[in-house]
Design a protein around this motif. Structure first.
Motif, PDB file in Angstrom:
ATOM      1  N   SER A 354      61.825  19.838-112.086  1.00 12.85           N
ATOM      2  CA  SER A 354      62.515  20.230-111.010  1.00 12.85           C
ATOM      3  C   SER A 354      63.128  21.459-111.087  1.00 12.85           C
ATOM      4  CB  SER A 354      63.654  19.254-110.795  1.00 12.85           C
ATOM      5  OG  SER A 354      64.746  19.342-112.104  1.00 12.85           O
ATOM      6  N   GLY A 355      63.740  21.885-109.922  1.00  9.71           N
ATOM      7  CA  GLY A 355      64.164  23.301-109.776  1.00  9.71           C
ATOM      8  C   GLY A 355      65.134  23.212-108.464  1.00  9.71           C
ATOM      9  N   SER A 356      65.572  24.568-108.043  1.00 13.16           N
ATOM     10  CA  SER A 356      65.906  24.763-106.800  1.00 13.16           C
ATOM     11  C   SER A 356      65.713  26.406-106.390  1.00 13.16           C
ATOM     12  CB  SER A 356      67.714  24.918-107.201  1.00 13.16           C
ATOM     13  OG  SER A 356      68.104  26.111-108.066  1.00 13.16           O
ATOM     14  N   VAL A 357      66.034  26.395-104.941  1.00 11.20           N
ATOM     15  CA  VAL A 357      65.321  27.928-104.400  1.00 11.20           C
ATOM     16  C   VAL A 357      66.986  28.120-103.473  1.00 11.20           C
ATOM     17  CG1 VAL A 357      63.205  27.716-104.407  1.00 11.20           C
ATOM     18  CG2 VAL A 357      64.296  26.483-102.643  1.00 11.20           C
ATOM     19  N   LYS A 358      66.989  29.488-103.405  1.00 13.07           N
ATOM     20  CA  LYS A 358      68.125  29.713-102.367  1.00 13.07           C
ATOM     21  C   LYS A 358      67.699  30.810-101.344  1.00 13.07           C
ATOM     22  CE  LYS A 358      71.670  29.251-106.015  1.00 13.07           C
ATOM     23  NZ  LYS A 358      72.567  30.036-106.814  1.00 13.07           N
ATOM     24  N   ASN A 359      68.272  31.007-100.363  1.00 11.91           N
ATOM     25  CA  ASN A 359      67.932  31.801 -99.209  1.00 11.91           C
ATOM     26  C   ASN A 359      69.317  32.207 -98.710  1.00 11.91           C
ATOM     27  OD1 ASN A 359      66.750  32.932 -97.315  1.00 11.91           O
ATOM     28  ND2 ASN A 359      66.071  31.177 -95.843  1.00 11.91           N
ATOM     29  N   GLN A 360      69.411  33.625 -98.711  1.00 13.10           N
ATOM     30  CA  GLN A 360      70.527  34.246 -97.957  1.00 13.10           C
ATOM     31  C   GLN A 360      70.052  35.485 -97.128  1.00 13.10           C
ATOM     32  OE1 GLN A 360      73.344  36.110-100.591  1.00 13.10           O
ATOM     33  NE2 GLN A 360      75.026  35.965 -99.167  1.00 13.10           N
ATOM     34  N   ALA A 361      69.886  35.143 -95.757  1.00 13.80           N
ATOM     35  CA  ALA A 361      69.392  36.146 -94.922  1.00 13.80           C
ATOM     36  C   ALA A 361      70.154  37.665 -94.874  1.00 13.80           C
ATOM     37  CB  ALA A 361      69.066  35.723 -93.661  1.00 13.80           C
ATOM     38  N   TYR A 362      71.424  37.449 -95.072  1.00 11.05           N
ATOM     39  CA  TYR A 362      72.141  38.567 -94.896  1.00 11.05           C
ATOM     40  C   TYR A 362      73.230  38.852 -96.089  1.00 11.05           C
ATOM     41  CZ  TYR A 362      75.140  42.362 -93.293  1.00 11.05           C
ATOM     42  OH  TYR A 362      76.022  43.485 -93.290  1.00 11.05           O
ATOM     43  N   ASN A 363      73.561  39.538 -96.869  1.00 12.43           N
ATOM     44  CA  ASN A 363      74.588  39.586 -97.920  1.00 12.43           C
ATOM     45  C   ASN A 363      75.938  40.645 -97.294  1.00 12.43           C
ATOM     46  OD1 ASN A 363      76.097  39.933 -99.992  1.00 12.43           O
ATOM     47  ND2 ASN A 363      74.554  40.016-101.548  1.00 12.43           N
ATOM     48  N   VAL A 364      76.712  40.126 -97.109  1.00 11.55           N
ATOM     49  CA  VAL A 364      78.078  40.877 -96.447  1.00 11.55           C
ATOM     50  C   VAL A 364      78.677  41.760 -97.556  1.00 11.55           C
ATOM     51  CG1 VAL A 364      78.332  39.257 -94.609  1.00 11.55           C
ATOM     52  CG2 VAL A 364      79.529  39.015 -96.884  1.00 11.55           C
ATOM     53  N   ASP A 365      78.251  41.239 -98.781  1.00 15.61           N
ATOM     54  CA  ASP A 365      78.829  42.076 -99.985  1.00 15.61           C
ATOM     55  C   ASP A 365      78.075  43.145-100.719  1.00 15.61           C
ATOM     56  OD1 ASP A 365      81.012  40.129 -99.903  1.00 15.61           O
ATOM     57  OD2 ASP A 365      79.858  38.746-100.977  1.00 15.61           O
TER      58      ASP A 365
END
Length: 409
Positions: A354-365
């Motif tokens: 098992s595992g996980s995936v992340k999605n962030q289209a825009y990083n404000v930092d």
């Protein structure tokens, strides 16, 4: 003696004709290090989902260089000072930015070598080429490393709105047929400007930026993080991991010399020397595919079955959820496959995981996309946009998955 004409033209399906601006760029493209990119898939194993996605890092690098030429023209026209040396540096930096990718691009980034990013290897290639080209890449390296005093030069190469992203979204959208990813790169570039040494987008280009960020989000969920692509890449990583494990136990393997070197040795930043770089430069998708075809017949059940899965596209089942996978569900699949094939826990972990995936289209930092208002004020796109979903795009979305064989419960 007839001299070769170095001002060649490439016919690109995305932009039409791409011109090589000068002899140095021609010589860099002609170098074996760069020609290797013809044999490195741009999108790893995504062609198992989207049959047209067989384009290479070579295509992408040329496209990036083309867009950089456009960006230089636009900014120069608007009065932004970019010297001839800086223009050359920008073109070289963006052309060579992906040279450090290993076979199947991101899929095997930490399998061939340990803790060494493709950016780091790209830098090693650029430094090596700089010696061969008598220091011609010194400015390009400064820009690539973010050490050039003009910050906007690095932002054109590496930021949240750089020429890299402007090309790969449009190119990958074209080759996969996923229309939602098609961004108007030319429009974005036309809206570029520089204020206080940093890259900005003029206010009238805000809707193009919004579409760009939304397109990026779509492409990650629909293409880059597609569940079938995820499971195919996991199997590929597991194949190499298992082969290394067997090699450590004294098993013999038929594969190319460069691949065998990286399987036999633990390569990190500490021991990545010129000999390692030379062997890495000989490694491409063909080495991996030919090895996998050979290893289908290996006596080890785990390695053989994984290789057959990938070659025949008989992949593991993958289920993607919003919440973490329950321990009970995981154990059920794990124990069933382990018992069926009489495997150890370690051997079973190659097939049930098992595992996980992340999605962030825009990083404000980090490396914000700033909008230049008509009144001269600078505002972050998330605040400047009248679309609430731009703020939502700055949130990290995590999804969880479990993979197990199709004949499992």
């Amino acid at each position: 003696m007839i001299k070769s004409n170095k001002l060649k033209i490439f016919n690109d399906p995305i932009y039409g004709f791409i011109t090589i601006p000068n002899g140095l760029i021609f010589d860099l493209i002609a170098n074996p290090y760069f020609q290797r990119l013809r044999r490195i898939s741009q999108m790893g194993l995504s062609y198992m989902v989207y049959p047209g996605a067989h384009h290479t890092r070579f295509h992408h690098a040329l496209g990036c260089m083309h867009l950089m030429q456009k960006a230089i023209q636009v900014l120069s026209f608007k009065g932004v000072e970019i010297t001839e040396d800086e223009k050359q540096g920008l073109l070289c930096a963006i052309l060579l930015h992906d040279m450090g990718h290993g076979p199947f691009s991101h899929a095997m980034e930490h399998s061939i070598v340990e803790g060494v990013s493709h950016e780091y290897i790209s830098l090693l290639f650029m430094q090596d080429l700089n010696k061969k080209f008598n220091g011609s890449l010194t400015t390009a390296i400064e820009i690539f490393k973010g050490e050039h005093p003009k910050k906007f030069l690095n932002q054109l190469v590496s930021s949240q709105l750089d020429m890299d992203r402007a090309d790969y979204l449009k190119r990958d959208s074209f080759y996969t047929g996923v229309a939602e990813g098609n961004v108007n790169s030319e429009r974005l570039i036309t809206m570029l400007n520089v204020v206080n040494g940093e890259l900005v987008i003029e206010e009238k280009g805000i809707y193009s930026v919004e579409k760009f960020l939304i397109a990026r989000r779509f492409m990650y969920w629909q293409v880059y993080l597609h569940k079938t692509g995820l499971v195919a890449e996991s199997i590929l990583i597991h194949i190499l991991k298992r082969a290394k494990e067997l090699l450590d136990k004294g098993e013999q393997f038929n594969c190319s010399k460069p691949l065998l070197f990286f399987m036999e040795n633990k390569i990190s930043k500490d021991n990545f020397n010129s000999n390692t770089l030379d062997l890495f430069s000989q490694l491409d998708d063909i080495d991996i595919l030919s090895a996998i075809k050979l290893w289908q017949g290996h006596s080890d059940f785990v390695l053989s079955k994984l290789c057959k899965m990938l070659i025949n596209r008989e992949l593991l089942t993958i289920k993607v959820k919003k919440n973490p996978i329950s321990t009970e569900k995981f154990k059920k699949h794990f124990q069933k496959f382990k018992k069926e094939h009489q495997l150890t826990d370690q051997e079973t972990s190659y097939f049930v995981f098992s595992g996980s995936v992340k999605n962030q289209a825009y990083n404000v930092d980090n490396q914000n996309i700033n909008i230049l208002r008509k009144n001269g004020k600078i505002t972050d796109v998330a605040k400047a946009s009248d679309q609430l979903n731009i703020k939502a795009l700055s949130m990290t979305v995590t999804k969880y998955y479990i993979c197990y064989p199709k004949d499992s419960v």
